[in-house]
Structures are given as C-alpha cells and as structure tokens.
Design a protein around this motif. Structure first.
Motif, PDB file in Angstrom:
ATOM      1  N   TYR A 118      50.550  33.192 -43.900  1.00  0.00           N
ATOM      2  CA  TYR A 118      49.307  33.824 -43.411  1.00  0.00           C
ATOM      3  C   TYR A 118      49.512  35.290 -43.010  1.00  0.00           C
ATOM      4  CZ  TYR A 118      50.887  31.738 -38.879  1.00  0.00           C
ATOM      5  OH  TYR A 118      51.598  31.323 -37.787  1.00  0.00           O
ATOM      6  N   GLU A 159      47.679  27.170 -50.778  1.00  0.00           N
ATOM      7  CA  GLU A 159      46.519  27.379 -49.897  1.00  0.00           C
ATOM      8  C   GLU A 159      46.215  26.057 -49.205  1.00  0.00           C
ATOM      9  OE1 GLU A 159      41.851  28.412 -50.508  1.00  0.00           O
ATOM     10  OE2 GLU A 159      43.280  29.869 -51.343  1.00  0.00           O
ATOM     11  N   HIS A 204      48.884  30.230 -47.099  1.00  0.00           N
ATOM     12  CA  HIS A 204      47.760  30.705 -46.292  1.00  0.00           C
ATOM     13  C   HIS A 204      46.779  29.551 -46.080  1.00  0.00           C
ATOM     14  CE1 HIS A 204      46.528  34.821 -44.955  1.00  0.00           C
ATOM     15  NE2 HIS A 204      45.416  34.177 -44.660  1.00  0.00           N
ATOM     16  N   ASP A 259      41.355  30.472 -42.376  1.00  0.00           N
ATOM     17  CA  ASP A 259      41.941  31.481 -41.491  1.00  0.00           C
ATOM     18  C   ASP A 259      40.854  32.485 -41.090  1.00  0.00           C
ATOM     19  OD1 ASP A 259      43.403  33.579 -40.282  1.00  0.00           O
ATOM     20  OD2 ASP A 259      45.165  33.088 -41.467  1.00  0.00           O
ATOM     21  N   SER A 267      52.082  35.883 -40.221  1.00  0.00           N
ATOM     22  CA  SER A 267      51.125  36.896 -39.769  1.00  0.00           C
ATOM     23  C   SER A 267      51.705  38.297 -39.969  1.00  0.00           C
ATOM     24  CB  SER A 267      50.750  36.625 -38.312  1.00  0.00           C
ATOM     25  OG  SER A 267      49.577  37.324 -37.961  1.00  0.00           O
ATOM     26  N   HIS A 282      44.595  30.263 -38.756  1.00  0.00           N
ATOM     27  CA  HIS A 282      45.695  31.145 -38.396  1.00  0.00           C
ATOM     28  C   HIS A 282      46.553  30.474 -37.323  1.00  0.00           C
ATOM     29  CE1 HIS A 282      47.188  35.228 -38.988  1.00  0.00           C
ATOM     30  NE2 HIS A 282      47.515  35.255 -37.698  1.00  0.00           N
ATOM     31  N   VAL A 294      41.515  34.406 -46.115  1.00  0.00           N
ATOM     32  CA  VAL A 294      42.369  33.946 -47.206  1.00  0.00           C
ATOM     33  C   VAL A 294      42.270  34.843 -48.437  1.00  0.00           C
ATOM     34  CG1 VAL A 294      40.625  32.403 -48.218  1.00  0.00           C
ATOM     35  CG2 VAL A 294      43.077  31.859 -48.452  1.00  0.00           C
TER      36      VAL A 294
END
Length: 394
Positions: A264, A351, A320, A324, A227, A357, A329
């Motif tokens: 992410y 992916e 990611h 999310d 994040s 998330h 994404v």
C-alpha cells in the motif's frame, strides 16, 4: 519582497507550528528532546488534510446495505485472490502447497507482546543516531548464508520507526530461514527530503557489506515497505545509481536490491488530478520536501517511483487493498501497469478485496495471507537467482 517576507504572508497556522518546532529542535542541549514535538506537529498537519476524506469514505462504506456480508466474502476470498495473483509468477508446486493457518489476534498485538524472531536490537547502520536496525532471524539459522530482507516502515515520511510494522511478513520469512533487517530512518520536518531515501540506500549498502555477520547472504538483498515505506522501497529498487541519493554512501558502496515488495505504497509525487492527490502534494510541499512543486518540479518527479520505471528494474510484487481510503488503489494499478510495460523482470500484483490502509496491523487473516504471498514471491526470486549464479559458476 524577500523570500522571508513572502513566506510570512503566505504561511498558515500549520506552517508557523512547523517552523517553531524546527527552531526548537535546533536549540543546544534540549533540542534533541524537542524533536518528537516536530513529528507530532507534522502528523497533525497530515491528519488535518487527509483524515476527513478518509473517515468520510470509511463511514460511507460501513453504512452501505449488505456491508457485513460483503466484508465477510472479501475476507474469505483472500487466499483465492492471492493464488490467482501469483499464478505465472510463482511455481505451481509452491502455490499447491498448504497455506499457513490464519492467526486470530491482530498482528500489531502479537508484535508488541512477543517478538520470537527478534535476534539483535539497535544495530547502527550509519553515523546518525536515527540510523539503527533490528535483526530478525531464527536462532538455529543454517550454516549457509540466508537471503536478506530489509523492511522499511511507513509513517507519512514524518515517522520512521517500525514499532510493530512488518511483523507478519518478517516473522514468516524468519521462520523460513531468512534474515530480516527492520530499519529506522530520519524523517521530516527536521530532516527534509531526500534524507529518507538516503537512509534506505545507506541501510542497503550496509547490508551488502555487513549482513554476513548475522548469517545473511550479501549477494541477495530484497527490500519491502508499507505506505511511505512502500514508496521508499520502490524508489530504492528503481534508482540504485542515482547520485542524488549517494551523498552519504562510501565510495563504491552497492545500494542495489534483488527484489522489491511494495505494500500500500504511494508511487506518484507529481499528480494533482484529484482533490486527494492535490492535498497530498500540498503536504509534501509544506512538510516533507519544503519546496514548491511549481518552482522545483524535478524534485517531485525524481522522487516518484512511477516516473523512474525502466527496463532493468528488479522483480516487483505490489500489494494494495481495494478499499484503501488513504492511498487509493488507483495509485498501485497505474504503477503496476507502467512497470509491466517497461520492465523485463517479474511484476506481480495482489489487490486484496476489501482491505484498507494498514490492514497488516489489525487484520490477522489478510496480513497472514499477504505475508505468505510475499514470501512465495521472494523465495521464487531467490531460487531463480541462485540457479542462474550456479550455472554461471559451472
């Protein structure tokens, strides 16, 4: 009108709350104890701007017909998708090796219950009380220096402590003989940007100079983060020599990294093309940067990894989730596309189908697969660099 009067006329309730918490934290004696109130206020501001849309998206996905079957198929395809993403990036022999069995309990629970690889707590890497790190490694680490990973936690730039984050990745690497450094860093609203990235660079420079005390190889330091930590890791990897981030570094300190894993992450601080991105920039203006993007566009551009991509970027692995709802994404896809067009180094992109998330805190199967994929990538980069160094010596 003076800037102060303009601010009073323009400010909303959240701005007043942040100002009061910042003023309280500056009080002598008791101010330090009031800092957590500022972080709580900042998290409330972030939640008020992002939670409604995120919850709406999650609810819509859950209520769609066939959602249960789709979620099961997505989770079962995690390893297959990971293998496909790493093909051409990692050696075929590594990809053919048996993958670890997925854990059943959520990673956050295991991290809070037992940290079998936690070797040393609260090692200071800087002069600020917030600049501390935990060392993760095996007790029976081999005699030769071990590759090093610095893990940067997420928390919307207003929370900078690991508290269970990264446990799946660091446990996997520690098991394989790595030394991992889980860092804490200073955060908004009491510490404005660019304190965050300055602390990450300080931790990297500290590792380059001191990690051998814990069995680490000072010549190989990678960085990873989730994040906000993904953003900071990517920016650190792309800007080793940025003078704006070196204000607190010793003269001649090395803050470069050998590889980056962004999980992410948020890679663009400028784009306001969607309502979600516009809300995010507004949050940065009010809480993290405390400057207007209209009046100071260079600050937001310089803080955007997607704007700092260059041909000499280190190897990257971007991970990611396709579902999310906090950082869509498309951010990761755009960043990877820009990286692949410019960089001469490896660029991998994984992916995870159906992942949201923070999947690595609650979803053991996806967290384990993604951690193993990241370990394969990092070990590949480390082997390659070691082979090149050996040839240069010969």
């Amino acid at each position: 009108m003076t800037p102060c009067v303009k601010w009073l006329l323009r400010a909303g309730p959240a701005d007043y709350m942040l100002a009061l918490s910042e003023a309280g934290a500056s009080l002598p004696v008791v101010g330090k104890r009031l800092e957590p109130l500022g972080a709580l206020t900042a998290m409330s501001v972030w939640g008020a701007r992002h939670a409604p849309q995120a919850l709406s998206t999650m609810t819509t996905n859950l209520l769609k017909p066939g959602t249960g079957d789709d979620r099961r198929r997505d989770r079962e395809s995690t390893q297959e998708v990971s293998l496909a993403a790493l093909r051409g990036v990692v050696s075929a022999a590594d990809l053919d090796a048996e993958w670890p069995t997925a854990e059943r309990t959520p990673p956050i629970w295991d991290a809070m219950r037992q940290r079998r690889y936690l070797y040393r707590r609260a090692v200071h890497y800087g002069n600020s009380p917030a600049q501390v790190l935990d060392v993760w490694r095996r007790k029976d680490l081999p005699a030769q220096p071990a590759p090093v990973l610095i893990f940067v936690p997420g928390g919307a730039w207003v929370h900078g402590r690991c508290m269970g984050q990264g446990s799946a990745l660091m446990s996997r690497l520690a098991e394989q003989g790595w030394v991992c450094l889980a860092i804490d860093y200073r955060v908004a609203p009491h510490h404005r940007w660019p304190r965050h990235i300055t602390d990450v660079k300080t931790a990297i420079a500290w590792a380059r100079a001191n990690v051998d005390k814990f069995g680490g190889d000072r010549n190989f330091v990678a960085v990873a983060g989730c994040s906000a930590g993904g953003h900071l890791s990517a920016l650190a990897g792309l800007t080793p020599d940025d003078p704006a981030h070196r204000a607190e570094l010793p003269e001649g300190a090395d803050s470069s990294v050998d590889a980056v894993v962004g999980i992410y992450g948020r890679y663009d601080w400028e784009d306001r093309s969607t309502p979600e991105r516009d809300r995010f920039v507004d949050f940065l203006e009010r809480v993290v940067v405390r400057k207007s993007i209209t009046r100071h566009p260079e600050v937001f551009r310089d803080a955007s990894p997607i704007a700092r991509v260059h041909r000499n970027a280190p190897p990257f692995l971007v991970i990611h989730g396709s579902k999310d709802s906090v950082i869509p994404v498309e951010q990761a896809r755009s960043f990877v596309e820009r990286l692949r067009a410019a960089s001469h180094s490896l660029v991998g992109y994984l992916e995870l189908p159906g992942a949201g998330h923070g999947y690595d805190l609650v979803d053991a199967q996806r967290a384990g697969a993604a951690a193993h994929a990241a370990s394969l990538f990092l070990n590949q980069v480390y082997r390659t660099k070691s082979q090149i160094a050996a040839k240069e010596v010969i």
